[in-house]
Design a protein around this motif. Structure first.
Motif, PDB file in Angstrom:
ATOM      1  N   ASP A 294       0.829  -1.214   0.000  1.00 19.07           N
ATOM      2  CA  ASP A 294       0.000   0.000   0.000  1.00 19.07           C
ATOM      3  C   ASP A 294       0.857   1.256   0.000  1.00 19.07           C
ATOM      4  O   ASP A 294       0.518   2.255  -0.646  1.00 19.07           O
ATOM      5  CB  ASP A 294      -0.927   0.006   1.218  1.00 19.07           C
ATOM      6  N   TYR A 295       1.983   1.221   0.735  1.00 23.79           N
ATOM      7  CA  TYR A 295       2.874   2.379   0.754  1.00 23.79           C
ATOM      8  C   TYR A 295       3.490   2.606  -0.621  1.00 23.79           C
ATOM      9  O   TYR A 295       3.607   3.739  -1.095  1.00 23.79           O
ATOM     10  CB  TYR A 295       3.986   2.172   1.785  1.00 23.79           C
ATOM     11  N   MET A 296       3.899   1.506  -1.264  1.00 22.25           N
ATOM     12  CA  MET A 296       4.485   1.639  -2.597  1.00 22.25           C
ATOM     13  C   MET A 296       3.482   2.201  -3.597  1.00 22.25           C
ATOM     14  O   MET A 296       3.819   3.030  -4.440  1.00 22.25           O
ATOM     15  CB  MET A 296       4.991   0.281  -3.078  1.00 22.25           C
ATOM     16  N   GLU A 297       2.246   1.761  -3.503  1.00 20.03           N
ATOM     17  CA  GLU A 297       1.214   2.280  -4.406  1.00 20.03           C
ATOM     18  C   GLU A 297       1.049   3.785  -4.210  1.00 20.03           C
ATOM     19  O   GLU A 297       0.937   4.550  -5.182  1.00 20.03           O
ATOM     20  CB  GLU A 297      -0.106   1.556  -4.158  1.00 20.03           C
ATOM     21  N   LYS A 298       1.060   4.224  -2.953  1.00 15.35           N
ATOM     22  CA  LYS A 298       0.961   5.660  -2.676  1.00 15.35           C
ATOM     23  C   LYS A 298       2.195   6.406  -3.185  1.00 15.35           C
ATOM     24  O   LYS A 298       2.086   7.526  -3.696  1.00 15.35           O
ATOM     25  CB  LYS A 298       0.782   5.892  -1.170  1.00 15.35           C
ATOM     26  N   ASP A 299       3.356   5.784  -3.042  1.00 17.69           N
ATOM     27  CA  ASP A 299       4.582   6.405  -3.565  1.00 17.69           C
ATOM     28  C   ASP A 299       4.486   6.626  -5.068  1.00 17.69           C
ATOM     29  O   ASP A 299       4.854   7.685  -5.584  1.00 17.69           O
ATOM     30  CB  ASP A 299       5.794   5.509  -3.268  1.00 17.69           C
ATOM     31  N   ILE A 300       4.022   5.610  -5.782  1.00 16.61           N
ATOM     32  CA  ILE A 300       3.917   5.712  -7.236  1.00 16.61           C
ATOM     33  C   ILE A 300       2.942   6.818  -7.621  1.00 16.61           C
ATOM     34  O   ILE A 300       3.223   7.634  -8.510  1.00 16.61           O
ATOM     35  CB  ILE A 300       3.483   4.363  -7.842  1.00 16.61           C
ATOM     36  N   ARG A 301       1.804   6.879  -6.937  1.00 16.65           N
ATOM     37  CA  ARG A 301       0.815   7.918  -7.252  1.00 16.65           C
ATOM     38  C   ARG A 301       1.358   9.311  -6.937  1.00 16.65           C
ATOM     39  O   ARG A 301       1.127  10.271  -7.680  1.00 16.65           O
ATOM     40  CB  ARG A 301      -0.484   7.644  -6.489  1.00 16.65           C
ATOM     41  N   ASN A 302       2.087   9.439  -5.826  1.00 11.72           N
ATOM     42  CA  ASN A 302       2.667  10.729  -5.477  1.00 11.72           C
ATOM     43  C   ASN A 302       3.737  11.149  -6.483  1.00 11.72           C
ATOM     44  O   ASN A 302       3.818  12.324  -6.862  1.00 11.72           O
ATOM     45  CB  ASN A 302       3.265  10.686  -4.073  1.00 11.72           C
ATOM     46  N   LEU A 303       4.552  10.194  -6.914  1.00 16.21           N
ATOM     47  CA  LEU A 303       5.575  10.508  -7.908  1.00 16.21           C
ATOM     48  C   LEU A 303       4.930  10.893  -9.236  1.00 16.21           C
ATOM     49  O   LEU A 303       5.381  11.822  -9.913  1.00 16.21           O
ATOM     50  CB  LEU A 303       6.517   9.319  -8.085  1.00 16.21           C
ATOM     51  N   ARG A 304       3.876  10.193  -9.619  1.00 19.63           N
ATOM     52  CA  ARG A 304       3.165  10.547 -10.847  1.00 19.63           C
ATOM     53  C   ARG A 304       2.572  11.950 -10.737  1.00 19.63           C
ATOM     54  O   ARG A 304       2.634  12.751 -11.684  1.00 19.63           O
ATOM     55  CB  ARG A 304       2.064   9.515 -11.117  1.00 19.63           C
ATOM     56  N   MET A 305       2.023  12.289  -9.567  1.00 19.94           N
ATOM     57  CA  MET A 305       1.479  13.619  -9.355  1.00 19.94           C
ATOM     58  C   MET A 305       2.586  14.675  -9.443  1.00 19.94           C
ATOM     59  O   MET A 305       2.410  15.738 -10.047  1.00 19.94           O
ATOM     60  CB  MET A 305       0.797  13.702  -7.983  1.00 19.94           C
ATOM     61  N   ALA A 306       3.742  14.358  -8.851  1.00 19.23           N
ATOM     62  CA  ALA A 306       4.862  15.302  -8.888  1.00 19.23           C
ATOM     63  C   ALA A 306       5.330  15.539 -10.323  1.00 19.23           C
ATOM     64  O   ALA A 306       5.683  16.669 -10.699  1.00 19.23           O
ATOM     65  CB  ALA A 306       6.006  14.776  -8.030  1.00 19.23           C
ATOM     66  N   LEU A 307       5.345  14.491 -11.144  1.00 15.19           N
ATOM     67  CA  LEU A 307       5.742  14.652 -12.543  1.00 15.19           C
ATOM     68  C   LEU A 307       4.724  15.484 -13.316  1.00 15.19           C
ATOM     69  O   LEU A 307       5.091  16.272 -14.198  1.00 15.19           O
ATOM     70  CB  LEU A 307       5.930  13.282 -13.193  1.00 15.19           C
ATOM     71  N   ASN A 308       3.451  15.330 -12.986  1.00 15.77           N
ATOM     72  CA  ASN A 308       2.431  16.163 -13.617  1.00 15.77           C
ATOM     73  C   ASN A 308       2.613  17.628 -13.233  1.00 15.77           C
ATOM     74  O   ASN A 308       2.469  18.532 -14.069  1.00 15.77           O
ATOM     75  CB  ASN A 308       1.027  15.685 -13.210  1.00 15.77           C
ATOM     76  N   ILE A 309       2.930  17.866 -11.951  1.00 14.25           N
ATOM     77  CA  ILE A 309       3.191  19.233 -11.489  1.00 14.25           C
ATOM     78  C   ILE A 309       4.403  19.809 -12.216  1.00 14.25           C
ATOM     79  O   ILE A 309       4.399  20.968 -12.644  1.00 14.25           O
ATOM     80  CB  ILE A 309       3.412  19.242  -9.964  1.00 14.25           C
ATOM     81  N   LEU A 310       5.431  18.985 -12.362  1.00 18.91           N
ATOM     82  CA  LEU A 310       6.642  19.431 -13.053  1.00 18.91           C
ATOM     83  C   LEU A 310       6.332  19.845 -14.487  1.00 18.91           C
ATOM     84  O   LEU A 310       6.815  20.877 -14.972  1.00 18.91           O
ATOM     85  CB  LEU A 310       7.682  18.305 -13.037  1.00 18.91           C
ATOM     86  N   ARG A 311       5.532  19.051 -15.163  1.00 21.16           N
ATOM     87  CA  ARG A 311       5.193  19.338 -16.559  1.00 21.16           C
ATOM     88  C   ARG A 311       4.413  20.649 -16.696  1.00 21.16           C
ATOM     89  O   ARG A 311       4.548  21.367 -17.694  1.00 21.16           O
ATOM     90  CB  ARG A 311       4.383  18.180 -17.133  1.00 21.16           C
ATOM     91  N   GLU A 312       3.626  20.989 -15.683  1.00 18.69           N
ATOM     92  CA  GLU A 312       2.777  22.174 -15.747  1.00 18.69           C
ATOM     93  C   GLU A 312       3.433  23.420 -15.155  1.00 18.69           C
ATOM     94  O   GLU A 312       2.837  24.498 -15.182  1.00 18.69           O
ATOM     95  CB  GLU A 312       1.462  21.891 -15.010  1.00 18.69           C
ATOM     96  N   SER A 313       4.648  23.285 -14.615  1.00 19.98           N
ATOM     97  CA  SER A 313       5.314  24.417 -13.953  1.00 19.98           C
ATOM     98  C   SER A 313       6.264  25.125 -14.898  1.00 19.98           C
ATOM     99  O   SER A 313       6.980  24.493 -15.667  1.00 19.98           O
ATOM    100  CB  SER A 313       6.075  23.923 -12.713  1.00 19.98           C
ATOM    101  N   ALA A 314       6.264  26.451 -14.809  1.00 20.33           N
ATOM    102  CA  ALA A 314       7.101  27.262 -15.693  1.00 20.33           C
ATOM    103  C   ALA A 314       8.555  27.292 -15.250  1.00 20.33           C
ATOM    104  O   ALA A 314       9.462  27.445 -16.067  1.00 20.33           O
ATOM    105  CB  ALA A 314       6.556  28.686 -15.761  1.00 20.33           C
ATOM    106  N   ASP A 315       8.798  27.138 -13.942  1.00 18.26           N
ATOM    107  CA  ASP A 315      10.164  27.190 -13.429  1.00 18.26           C
ATOM    108  C   ASP A 315      10.248  26.386 -12.138  1.00 18.26           C
ATOM    109  O   ASP A 315       9.243  25.851 -11.643  1.00 18.26           O
ATOM    110  CB  ASP A 315      10.626  28.635 -13.205  1.00 18.26           C
ATOM    111  N   GLU A 316      11.453  26.307 -11.588  1.00 18.32           N
ATOM    112  CA  GLU A 316      11.665  25.485 -10.398  1.00 18.32           C
ATOM    113  C   GLU A 316      10.927  26.028  -9.187  1.00 18.32           C
ATOM    114  O   GLU A 316      10.397  25.264  -8.372  1.00 18.32           O
ATOM    115  CB  GLU A 316      13.164  25.379 -10.093  1.00 18.32           C
TER     116      GLU A 316
END
Length: 339
Positions: A294-316
């Motif tokens: 269950d922790y790993m599943e949450k990790d994967i979802r959080n990492l996927r969310m972080a990558l989506n945020i990265l794609r939508e962000s103009a800068d660091e």
């Protein structure tokens, strides 16, 4: 950047694939190998049978192969030992050849001699240079790259500058030869050791050296300034039991969710995603073999969310601000890989 998640058993594959993992890695240690060599001559440096860390039966690989065909998400098999004795090389080549016949074409290997042996014997599998190898500089990677590496996995102790220098020197450019893929750690198990210099055995019979109790703090030695210590250092006076290290203040109970989960509790590089992308990283290693499913599943979802945020962000700065609001609203562990 793609997510590469660790598998402890075949039961996790579908759940992790549906959570958003792009690729997987797992160990395969035939029981015949364990019977013959025990724990002191390991195939994968994870000779664990008491809980789900790796696969031990070829029939499991056959089932996993069927899942790979359906979900089209590859699994890389790991051979992480730093060296093998001469008689083991043909045995390993036989294992790899057998696995390739059912669809496993990529292997994470730490021993350069094994890579040479496979190439000299015409075994044309994809090879990922393991982070356990501990690449030192671009010249080392260039030399090993001549053996046809598909990917280099950086070890945990690299800086952004180090990784970028290796990618710039060794990476595949348009119309040129080079290594096409580079992978970096992003979540879990920020071990205090570098794998290439770790002499601990990871097995059922004894506790892992990296799990032995220790505490980072200051040691009074009578010198002008404080020194960093752990509990293994003798001499001087240890600080009181209630001493709180500088970086421990943010690890309060309110940071965990109701199930006891905290993203990045044992190592986190989410804040570094922007810089990892700038450095040329193509794949992100999410350690998880033996972790709670269950922790790993949450990790994967959080990492996927972080990558989506990265794609939508103009800068660091925008990326870090959104990351804090959406993934770490109650604070993070600050147990950071790349700080």
């Amino acid at each position: 950047m793609k997510i590469v998640a660790g598998l402890g058993s075949i039961d996790e594959y579908i759940k992790f694939a549906e959570a958003g993992a792009d690729e997987f890695f797992c160990g395969y240690v035939p029981y015949s190998w364990s019977q013959k060599y025990g724990t002191v001559l390991p195939l994968n440096r994870r000779e664990v049978l008491c809980y789900n860390v790796q696969l031990g039966a070829f029939s499991e690989l056959e089932i996993l192969s069927g899942m790979m065909k359906k979900y089209e998400k590859p699994v890389h098999l790991t051979f992480n030992s730093l060296y093998y004795i001469p008689e083991q090389y043909p045995e390993i080549a036989g294992i790899i050849s057998q696995c390739m016949k059912i669809g496993f074409h990529s292997y994470i290997i730490a021993d350069p001699a094994l890579i040479v042996y496979l190439r000299e014997n015409g075994i044309n599998c994809e090879i990922h240079l393991s982070g356990e190898c501990g690449e030192i500089n671009s010249q080392m990677v260039v030399s090993l790259g001549k053996l046809g590496l598909k990917r280099v996995i950086f070890h945990r102790k690299n800086t952004f500058e180090d990784m970028k220098a290796v990618v710039d020197k060794c990476g595949k450019k348009d119309g040129t030869e080079g290594i096409p893929e580079f992978e970096a750690f992003v979540l879990n198990e920020m071990c205090q050791f570098t794998g290439a210099f770790c002499n601990s055995l990871h097995c059922d019979e004894m506790g892992y050296l990296c799990k032995a109790p220790y505490q980072i703090g200051t040691l009074k030695t009578g010198n002008a300034g404080p020194e960093i210590f752990n509990q293994e250092i003798s001499g001087g006076h240890l600080l009181p039991d209630d001493f709180v290290p500088d970086d421990f203040h943010s690890l309060h109970d309110f940071s965990y969710d109701s199930a006891g989960y905290l993203c990045g509790e044992t190592g986190c590089g989410l804040c570094a995603l922007y810089q990892l992308k700038q450095a040329g990283i193509t794949h992100l290693k999410l350690v998880g073999r033996g972790n709670y499913t269950d922790y790993m599943e949450k990790d994967i979802r959080n990492l996927r969310m972080a990558l989506n945020i990265l794609r939508e962000s103009a800068d660091e700065m925008e990326f870090r601000r959104k990351l804090k609001l959406q993934i770490f609203p109650r604070g993070c562990s600050r147990n950071c890989y790349y700080r």
